[in-house]
Enzyme design. Sequence first.
Site, PDB file in Angstrom:
ATOM      1  N   GLU A  18      -5.975   9.779   2.394  1.00  0.00           N
ATOM      2  CA  GLU A  18      -6.013   8.292   2.896  1.00  0.00           C
ATOM      3  C   GLU A  18      -5.669   8.331   3.973  1.00  0.00           C
ATOM      4  O   GLU A  18      -5.187   7.367   4.469  1.00  0.00           O
ATOM      5  CB  GLU A  18      -5.458   7.360   1.819  1.00  0.00           C
ATOM      6  CG  GLU A  18      -6.009   7.222   0.300  1.00  0.00           C
ATOM      7  CD  GLU A  18      -5.133   6.547  -0.702  1.00  0.00           C
ATOM      8  OE1 GLU A  18      -5.383   5.422  -0.577  1.00  0.00           O
ATOM      9  OE2 GLU A  18      -4.482   7.011  -1.327  1.00  0.00           O
ATOM     10  N   SER A 150      -7.594   4.949  -3.566  1.00  0.00           N
ATOM     11  CA  SER A 150      -8.748   4.671  -2.798  1.00  0.00           C
ATOM     12  C   SER A 150     -10.001   4.906  -3.348  1.00  0.00           C
ATOM     13  O   SER A 150     -10.987   5.175  -2.652  1.00  0.00           O
ATOM     14  CB  SER A 150      -8.379   5.370  -1.199  1.00  0.00           C
ATOM     15  OG  SER A 150      -7.781   4.380  -0.403  1.00  0.00           O
ATOM     16  N   SER A 281      -8.313  -5.324   4.958  1.00  0.00           N
ATOM     17  CA  SER A 281      -7.232  -5.306   3.832  1.00  0.00           C
ATOM     18  C   SER A 281      -7.133  -6.815   3.371  1.00  0.00           C
ATOM     19  O   SER A 281      -7.289  -7.736   3.607  1.00  0.00           O
ATOM     20  CB  SER A 281      -6.258  -4.907   4.396  1.00  0.00           C
ATOM     21  OG  SER A 281      -6.205  -3.579   4.824  1.00  0.00           O
TER      22      SER A 281
END
Length: 306
Positions: A18, A150, A281
């Site tokens: 990530e 993720s 986000s």
Amino acid sequence: MNLKQEKIAVLLGGTSAEREVSLNSGKAVLEALLKQGYNAHPIDPKEYNVANLKKDGFNRAFNILHGRGGEDGTMQGLLEQIGLPYTGCGVMASALTMDKMRTKMLWKAFGLPVADMKVVTRETFSELDPQAVVAKLGLPLMVKPSLEGSSVGLTKVKAVEELKSAVEYALKFDNTILIEEWLAGDELTVPVLDNQVLPAIRIVPEGEFYDYEAKYISDNTQYFCPAGLTPEREQALSTLVKRAYDAVGCRGWSRIDVMCDAKGNFRLVEVNTNPGMTSHSLFPKSAATVGISFEQLVVKILELSL
């Protein structure tokens, strides 16, 4: 305590799968701190030995690393050893929640709802009986690595013949694999900031589930905050999430993912102890609905560092 007089390391990047997401999160956090007059500096553990932070005059770390090496207790342990306060969860909660299987086992022991699952390891893979798994958990199934974040390595299995290859694929990312009942209801994620549960976000991906593409690249994933739950359900979800957060020992901030089954019952999925802080986000989206700007959120997280 005036944090503006301190030298702050924004830990970003790192070496996990990530890395790119963390670089984006870190850039946004760094900009927010600099804009507000903080003495903040980007530190990438891939290029800098974090053990030298104290020696190099740093007083505190804003840890926005994602995945292994940054979110799994190892970085937290290093920062503890050098005596540097840092944002987010401590060693134990970070290490535990990186392991989806053990997190779920703990929640289950606390009587909290999780999806039914079968655990397969590299060692037990040869004994996997797809027919028996499907008889117990039904179809479709979700196959995922226990440790990778993720949504890397996920597969939706729609037929019994697909199960073995899905597990083989997931084994490329981890030695422990979860095969779970498919949860057909809403996908929700719920941020917690300083022990306060923020409004839930409902995620509607363009594809069949919320994978890496939907999470970080696609602009067609839809997010709803408020999530459209009745006040009673939002309250029940909030209570559940707080219990889940406390059970694994989180502190500072975290985001907890929850799925609903076909009947609408909540099932805890996982904890993100260093949630993303990019333009896509979800934590900032939720905070904004209760009047907390991105800049205020970054400072609040920093102020909660221990």
